[in-house]
Design an enzyme around this catalytic site. Structure first.
Site, short mmCIF file in Angstrom:
data_model
loop_
_atom_site.label_atom_id
_atom_site.label_comp_id
_atom_site.label_asym_id
_atom_site.label_seq_id
_atom_site.Cartn_x
_atom_site.Cartn_y
_atom_site.Cartn_z
NE ARG A 80 1.97 -10.67 -4.69
CZ ARG A 80 1.84 -9.31 -4.79
NH1 ARG A 80 0.66 -8.74 -5.06
NH2 ARG A 80 2.86 -8.44 -4.54
CG HIS A 124 3.54 -5.65 -0.24
ND1 HIS A 124 2.88 -6.25 -1.27
CD2 HIS A 124 2.61 -4.26 -0.46
CE1 HIS A 124 1.53 -5.68 -1.73
NE2 HIS A 124 1.86 -4.32 -1.47
CD GLU A 169 1.95 -1.69 -6.91
OE1 GLU A 169 1.88 -0.82 -6.65
OE2 GLU A 169 0.80 -2.26 -7.60
CG ASN A 296 0.27 -5.75 -8.52
OD1 ASN A 296 0.36 -7.10 -8.68
ND2 ASN A 296 0.73 -5.26 -7.65
CE1 TYR A 298 -6.29 -2.81 -7.27
CE2 TYR A 298 -3.76 -2.53 -7.72
CZ TYR A 298 -4.58 -3.16 -6.87
OH TYR A 298 -4.17 -4.11 -5.89
CD GLU A 366 -1.41 -5.80 -5.36
OE1 GLU A 366 -1.90 -4.52 -5.51
OE2 GLU A 366 -0.26 -5.93 -4.65
C1 FCB Z 1 -1.09 -1.63 -4.79
C2 FCB Z 1 -0.48 -2.18 -3.85
C3 FCB Z 1 -1.09 -2.79 -2.65
C4 FCB Z 1 -2.71 -2.13 -2.77
C5 FCB Z 1 -3.25 -1.74 -3.77
C6 FCB Z 1 -4.68 -1.07 -3.79
O1 FCB Z 1 -0.33 -0.52 -5.54
O2 FCB Z 1 0.56 -3.01 -4.08
O3 FCB Z 1 -0.78 -2.90 -1.43
O4 FCB Z 1 -2.48 -1.07 -1.65
O5 FCB Z 1 -2.51 -1.00 -4.69
#
Ligand code: FCB
Length: 465
Positions: A80, A124, A169, A296, A298, A366
């Site tokens: 990607r 992006h 995002e 995405n 985290y 992500e």
């Molecule tokens: C996300 C973004 C990516 C990267 C990660 C850590 O929010 O999409 O570009 O910075 O965080």
């Protein structure tokens, strides 16, 4: 290395790695590329850590062959990456830049020759500065320009690229960019941010139509939806949870998957959310059914009620919703300061699935962690914490699949260490270390772990790339 067991994913599951143009390409003023809002922002003193910019970044523009070879050896099914809008259209609209068009031709051909499927993100975050100067995402013209850019990309690369992500995002573009001001364009607006959120979605809908008009394309959008917990069961914290859900999630999932604007928006923005930017057919446009949704993930969020920063609703930014973040998780944090809570990933996926009967298949576009990597005396980068993070989050995905969520694949963020936006170059997310002085690439232990996981998956499911 590590004895971390490999998570077990079902047959047909696909593995990839992800990057974004401004974070890796560099060559910011080469071969006719125009400036984006991130060039302007990063060159404005005080905006990024240590004044870092993406001028050179990981120099991928010149080293893409080496990077594709690393992807090939990693064994991923798919890569990607994002196209830089101002590399293709330096002024955002108008005459395309032939050398910019050529670059992505070369990259795509290189990927296909290595047996890797390209998954292209169209946006992006690098809005052409010329469009920002004319109102940016606050105005509908930018959504229309985005659709024309999508049509150009589909026309040029559509014979080789099948799957497309319109936006990455949009939460960050709209709210981190126009309300928190931590990202480009770096403003603290109220209604401007809400208008931007809406026009991003309109741009998405128009781009989906443009992609479909140009061929047999699969179209999706990548969202950073959050799993949000309330700090307590007190009614005020539960109300804060509702407002946070509106800001982070429902702004996107409502129009995309439920055919409506967010249920609690009036309460969240004290009646400010509804605006003249909403046209009668927009919900239908935005809700155009998608082939997939990218997610995405985290870390989770935990919220408590808090006083507003500004008393007057008319003077507030769109993120001033009377909410404070808490961190009750008691777990390890990555160097980003993010708590590591894989179970929240499963919860997020299950909740999305339960709430949205019209949810298309999910791809994790992500997931990954920034760690305090260092080159060891043996010349290697030993990153057991990243391996643990990836293993636990892939297991969390497997749990969601076992519970009935249709997740098709997973992309590690990121292939390479890169420009982490306002956080500059200190945060390292890569499977591959980049030495920014020499641009040397050093595959980390996590790179070998991920390669071995993919190999083991193929052996178990008897699949080939
Ligand atoms: C996300 C973004 C990516 C990267 C990660 C850590 O929010 O999409 O570009 O910075 O965080």
């Amino acid at each position: 290395m590590t004895d971390q067991a490999f998570p077990v994913l079902p047959a047909g599951f696909r593995f990839g790695a992800a990057t974004a143009a401004y974070q890796i390409e560099g060559a910011h003023d080469e071969d006719g590329r125009g400036p984006s809002v991130w060039d302007t922002f990063s060159h404005t003193p005080g905006r990024t850590l240590g004044g870092a910019t993406g001028d050179t970044a990981a120099d991928h523009y010149h080293r893409y062959r080496e990077d594709v070879a690393l992807l090939r050896d990693l064994g991923v099914d798919s890569y990607r990456f994002s196209i830089s809008w101002p590399r293709l259209l330096p002024a955002g609209t108008g005459t395309p830049n032939p050398k910019g068009l050529d670059f992505y031709d070369r990259l795509i051909d290189e990927l296909l020759a290595a047996g890797i499927e390209p998954l292209v993100t169209l946006y992006h975050w690098d809005l052409p500065q010329a469009l920002e100067d004319r109102g940016g995402w606050r105005v509908r013209e930018t959504a229309e320009a985005f659709a024309a850019y999508a049509a150009l990309a589909a026309e040029r690369y559509g014979d080789r690229v099948r799957r497309w992500i319109t936006l990455n995002e949009p939460y960050c573009s709209a709210f981190v960019g126009h309300a928190e001001g931590r990202h480009a364009p770096g403003t603290r607006e109220g209604r401007g941010a809400l208008a931007a959120a809406h026009h991003l979605l309109v741009g998405h809908g128009l781009a989906v139509r443009a992609l479909r008009a140009s061929g047999d394309h699969e179209a999706g959008i990548t969202l950073n939806l959050d799993r949000i917990h309330a700090a307590s069961d007190r009614p005020e914290d539960l109300a804060a949870l509702r407002r946070a859900e509106t800001l982070h999630n429902d702004v996107w999932t409502g129009p995309l998957f439920a055919g409506r604007y967010p249920e609690h928006e009036a309460e969240t923005w004290a009646g400010q959310a509804d605006g003249p930017w909403r046209l009668p057919d927009d919900l239908q446009l935005i809700g155009t059914p998608l082939d997939f949704v990218g997610l995405n993930y985290y870390r989770p969020l935990c919220v408590a009620a808090a006083p507003h920063q500004v008393d007057d609703p008319a003077g507030r930014t769109a993120v001033d919703i009377g909410v404070a973040e808490a961190d009750p998780y008691g777990t390890r944090h990555t160097t980003m300061g993010w708590p590591v809570v894989p179970s929240a990933f499963t919860e997020l996926l299950r909740d999305l699935h339960d709430r949205h009967p019209r949810l298309p298949p999910v791809w994790i576009t992500e997931n990954g962690s920034a760690e305090a990597d260092a080159v060891a005396p043996d010349g290697r980068v030993h990153d057991p914490d990243r391996i643990g993070y990836l293993a636990d989050h892939l297991s969390a995905v497997a749990d969601a699949i076992a519970a009935g969520v249709d997740v098709r694949g997973y992309y590690v963020w990121s292939l390479l260490d890169n420009f982490e936006w306002a956080r500059g170059y200190e945060q390292r997310f890569g499977l591959i270390r980049v030495d920014y002085d020499t641009q040397t690439r050093i595959p980390k232990d996590s790179y070998r772990w991920y390669r071995d996981l993919i190999t083991a998956h193929r052996a178990r499911t008897e699949e080939t790339r």
